[in-house]
Design an enzyme around this catalytic site. Structure first.
Site, PDB file in Angstrom:
ATOM      1  CB  CYS A 250      -0.973  -0.024   1.164  1.00 35.10           C
ATOM      2  SG  CYS A 250      -0.195  -0.164   2.775  1.00 35.10           S
TER       3      CYS A 250
ATOM      4  NE  ARG B  40      -3.709   2.529   2.692  1.00 34.16           N
ATOM      5  CZ  ARG B  40      -3.709   3.407   1.696  1.00 34.16           C
ATOM      6  NH1 ARG B  40      -4.850   3.688   1.075  1.00 34.16           N
ATOM      7  NH2 ARG B  40      -2.604   3.996   1.301  1.00 34.16           N
TER       8      ARG B  40
END
Lengths: 299, 158
Positions: A247, A252
């Site tokens: 990410c 994430r």
């Protein structure tokens, strides 16, 4: 002695149901010996506003990252953190947090780098606990420090570095950022601070699957069939080949790592924590722009 | 890791150039342990006043601060006598951001436009929160101050 697993039918569908507990399970087992509950949030003060009774706090930034080098803490610092939080090597740790367990999944991934065996996520995280009106307290838990062995971090199995990714081009890459970050229209999450990437776009060949697609509206994980439809059906990812997820700084993508590894049972998933803040600043690495995965350069 | 020696650890240097209310806040933060600084930040978070009615119904008048991790909006008012008033809106689930807003509100509200514009830009680094909160998160506070100053400059440039 690990605590019993949560045998909810929903979890039984997943490849590794032992990695999740429900709010009902947690409420039932709170306070039992051998269990430590830890909250990990994006907001460093959210825990102080109220937390699950007895839960300790683990902050991704101040506790899990090395304060100087861009890296995770070492074995000694991790052992000291565990000891101070009352976690032994045999403790069952249940992590939960805000934003669909985004940061809790990140913490779980770091625990896994140190080989902590029994670490689980509370399905739905803070939001689920709150929505059900379950108890919150501001009382800081009285933790008796325990012993935790110094275990060296093992980055080989679930962590990828830039050179690994360069050598992996053409393999299954999953970009879990927003569509605007993927296409190159922007370098930060919508409404998030600029953390500095000189170029926009994605790693050539990467599939775009924004991380939060794995979560249902109430913050719990989607059922296995729904997850399969996204990752395997729509994106054509196969567990027969390795996967690297990334990410912006690797947080994430730890959530997606959890989904692929523990819920869908992909055996070889790595998280590239350097992610876009490294790739988008690196000299002469290939970048693709636009909505398509793009051409993988031949080397 | 030991705390790096800082030329700012002597109290007088820390508050140099700060308006009195903000100087007091900086002193308060530096007088307590790191753990208690977080509690203090939480108190500022909880003390942040609600938006006045006239703005609560007009969110379009508020300016977003994208430097913060969590959504926060800021609006400055400059009275006829050049006194500045600050209004913030930030959700309960973002207590750190609310805390930064609470500090700026208590430290800067009621200053003259000239005094506010003369406030040093580095106040977020004077609170002793680098280790407890992290420099990355503190950037949000600098972002808020920057936007406040820009609004005040715009509103006083007649």
């Amino acid at each position: 002695m690990p605590l019993p697993r949560d045998d909810s039918p929903k979890f039984a569908e997943y490849a590794h149901p032992e990695r999740l507990v429900s709010t009902a399970w947690l409420a039932e087992h709170l306070g039992e010996p051998g269990l430590v509950v830890a909250e990990s949030d994006e907001d460093v003060l959210l825990y102080e506003t109220g937390h699950v009774p007895g839960a300790v706090k683990i902050d991704w930034h101040t506790d899990l990252n090395d304060p100087v080098t861009r890296d995770y803490v070492d074995g000694e610092a991790f052992a000291a953190l565990m000891a101070a939080r009352g976690i032994t090597r045999d403790t069952t740790v249940v992590l939960y947090g805000d934003k669909n367990n985004w940061w809790a999944a990140y913490a779980l991934w770091v625990f896994t780098l140190f080989g902590h065996e029994d670490v689980r996520l509370l399905d739905g995280g803070r939001a689920a606990w709150e929505a059900e009106g379950r108890e919150y307290t501001r009382e800081a838990p009285q933790v008796t420090p325990v012993d935790y062995p110094v275990v060296e971090r093992d980055d080989s199995a679930i962590r990828a570095f830039k050179d690994d990714v360069v050598a992996f081009l053409g393999g299954q890459l999953v970009d879990v950022r927003s569509p605007e970050e993927f296409s190159g229209a922007r370098t930060t999450m919508p409404a998030y601070p600029e953390e500095g990437a000189l170029r926009g776009g994605h790693i050539p060949g990467a599939q775009s699957v924004p991380w939060a697609r794995a979560a249902a509206a109430d913050g719990t994980f989607k059922a296995r069939a729904e997850l399969e439809a996204i990752y395997q059906g729509e994106k054509g990812l196969t567990p027969d080949e390795p996967v690297i997820a990334y990410c912006r700084i690797g947080e994430r993508s730890s959530h997606t790592w959890f989904v692929l590894q523990h819920l869908l049972g992909f055996p070889d998933v790595r998280n590239y924590d350097g992610s876009w803040t490294e790739w988008g600043n690196a000299v002469r690495v290939p970048i693709a722009v636009g909505d398509a995965p793009g051409e993988v350069p031949t080397r | 890791m030991s705390e790096p020696a800082s030329p700012l650890t002597g109290g007088s240097v820390l508050v140099e150039g700060l308006p009195p209310a903000l100087a007091e806040i900086v002193d308060d933060f530096n007088a307590v342990s790191e753990r208690d600084r977080l509690q203090l930040l939480l108190e500022f978070s909880e003390g942040l006043p609600a938006l006045p009615e006239r703005y609560a119904e007009h969110p379009e008048l508020m300016e977003p601060v994208p430097e913060c991790q969590s959504p926060v909006f800021v609006l400055t008012e400059v009275d006829d006598d050049a006194t500045v008033h600050l209004h913030f809106s930030a959700p309960r689930e973002a207590p750190t951001t609310r805390g930064f807003a609470g500090i700026l509100r208590e430290g800067l509200d009621g200053l003259s436009a000239a005094e506010l514009l003369a406030t040093p830009d580095d106040i977020s680094s004077r609170l002793g929160l680098e280790r407890a909160v992290s420099p990355l998160r503190l950037r949000g506070m600098a972002g808020m101050l920057g936007r406040i100053k820009r609004q005040v400059r715009e509103k006083t440039a007649a």
